[in-house]
Write an enzyme that holds these catalytic residues in place. Structure first.
Site, short mmCIF file in Angstrom:
data_model
loop_
_atom_site.label_atom_id
_atom_site.label_comp_id
_atom_site.label_asym_id
_atom_site.label_seq_id
_atom_site.Cartn_x
_atom_site.Cartn_y
_atom_site.Cartn_z
N GLY A 45 52.26 50.35 75.54
CA GLY A 45 52.89 49.14 74.62
C GLY A 45 54.63 50.00 73.99
O GLY A 45 55.33 49.22 73.09
N ASP A 101 53.96 51.71 69.67
CA ASP A 101 54.79 51.28 69.02
C ASP A 101 54.29 50.45 68.09
O ASP A 101 54.62 49.67 67.01
CB ASP A 101 53.94 49.67 70.28
CG ASP A 101 52.55 49.51 70.75
OD1 ASP A 101 51.88 50.28 70.12
OD2 ASP A 101 52.16 48.76 71.44
N ASP A 104 48.30 50.09 63.79
CA ASP A 104 47.03 49.12 63.68
C ASP A 104 46.12 49.54 62.52
O ASP A 104 46.06 50.45 61.39
CB ASP A 104 46.32 48.66 64.58
CG ASP A 104 45.77 47.25 64.79
OD1 ASP A 104 46.40 46.42 63.20
OD2 ASP A 104 44.90 46.56 64.70
N LYS A 132 51.19 48.37 60.40
CA LYS A 132 50.36 46.87 59.47
C LYS A 132 49.23 47.84 58.58
O LYS A 132 48.33 48.18 58.32
CB LYS A 132 49.16 46.05 60.97
CG LYS A 132 50.13 44.94 61.42
CD LYS A 132 49.19 43.92 61.85
CE LYS A 132 49.44 43.78 63.53
NZ LYS A 132 48.48 43.42 64.53
N ASP A 160 51.91 43.20 74.43
CA ASP A 160 51.34 42.94 74.63
C ASP A 160 49.74 41.58 74.03
O ASP A 160 49.21 42.10 73.23
CB ASP A 160 50.28 43.15 76.16
CG ASP A 160 48.82 44.15 75.85
OD1 ASP A 160 48.99 44.59 74.78
OD2 ASP A 160 47.59 43.88 76.62
P1 IMP Z 1 45.10 51.39 66.70
O1 IMP Z 1 43.98 52.34 66.68
O2 IMP Z 1 44.07 50.21 65.61
O3 IMP Z 1 46.34 51.98 65.46
O4 IMP Z 1 45.29 50.71 67.52
C1 IMP Z 1 46.83 50.45 68.52
C2 IMP Z 1 46.54 50.04 69.14
O5 IMP Z 1 45.98 48.51 69.20
C3 IMP Z 1 48.44 49.76 69.32
O6 IMP Z 1 48.75 50.94 69.85
C4 IMP Z 1 48.46 48.79 70.53
O7 IMP Z 1 48.09 48.94 72.14
C5 IMP Z 1 47.22 47.32 70.02
N1 IMP Z 1 47.03 46.79 69.05
C6 IMP Z 1 47.47 46.39 67.49
N2 IMP Z 1 47.85 45.23 66.73
C7 IMP Z 1 48.31 44.97 67.95
C8 IMP Z 1 49.47 43.99 68.16
O8 IMP Z 1 49.15 42.86 66.65
N3 IMP Z 1 49.95 43.35 68.82
C9 IMP Z 1 49.78 43.93 70.30
N4 IMP Z 1 49.06 44.93 70.21
C10 IMP Z 1 48.71 45.30 69.05
MG MG Z 2 48.12 46.71 73.61
#
Ligand code: IMP
Ligand code: MG
Length: 185
Positions: A45, A101, A104, A132, A160
């Site tokens: 990403g 990127d 989340d 987010k 993506d």
């Molecule tokens: P986390 O471990 O939940 O913080 O995940 C982060 C990863 O989830 C990012 O590096 C993205 O690959 C994916 N991700 C989370 N939200 C989105 C989104 O809105 N669009 C695309 N990919 C996302």
């Molecule tokens: Mg992804």
């Protein structure tokens, strides 16, 4: 047919991205110039954001990449991620900046930060283009944030949906018929 047709609305335009990336690079210059930082991009990403922000940085630094994938069921509370590509160089005593990127749930970066901490860097900070905060599950914050956004699934500029749309030059929200979100989280 253009992939832009799959987009319902543009959340961050190319111009807004350009401006914000310059601002973030200026913040990094203020904090890291002369410290020979070690920038770690999280694939895939980060690839567009990383390429842009690194070209706005005009001081000595290392650039390397890691790749991670979630271990099976993403809703597990451990949030363990599998490292599929590790760094090629030692970070001991270095000032590390992770370039992501999007932040989340925070599980990926929370795991990655602890993983890299074990190698005794001088410091670790996180620079994420998007954040987010309302989705956070792990206790982690980024020191550098481009845009804080609502809970919407976004694509483009490296991000993506099912490996598509990474090559869009802006960040947008997909039309619902193109994104069959699972009930995950
Ligand atoms: P986390 O471990 O939940 O913080 O995940 C982060 C990863 O989830 C990012 O590096 C993205 O690959 C994916 N991700 C989370 N939200 C989105 C989104 O809105 N669009 C695309 N990919 C996302
Ligand atoms: Mg992804």
């Amino acid at each position: 047919m253009s992939i832009t047709n799959d987009i319902e609305s543009v959340l961050v335009s190319e111009e807004e991205l350009r401006k914000k990336v310059r601002e973030l690079a200026a913040q990094l210059a203020r904090d890291y110039e002369g410290k020979n930082p070690f920038f770690v991009g999280v694939l895939k990403g980060c690839f567009v954001f990383m390429a842009d922000i690194m070209r706005d940085i005009d001081f000595y630094c290392d650039i390397d990449f890691m790749a991670v994938s979630s271990y099976g069921d993403q809703t597990t509370s451990t949030g363990a991620v599998k490292i599929t590509k590790d760094l090629n160089r030692d970070i001991e005593g270095r000032h590390v900046v992770i370039i992501e990127d999007i932040l989340d749930s925070g599980r990926t970066l929370s795991y990655l930060k602890k993983y890299l901490m074990n190698r005794k860097p001088a410091s670790i900070r996180i620079c994420t283009l998007l954040d987010k905060p309302s989705r956070r599950k792990a206790e982690i914050e980024a020191e550098y944030v481009g845009f804080s956004i609502e809970d919407a699934f976004v694509v483009g500029y490296g991000l993506d949906y099912a490996e598509r749309y990474r090559n869009l030059p802006f960040i947008g929200i997909l039309k619902p018929e193109y994104c069959k979100q699972t009930s995950e989280d």
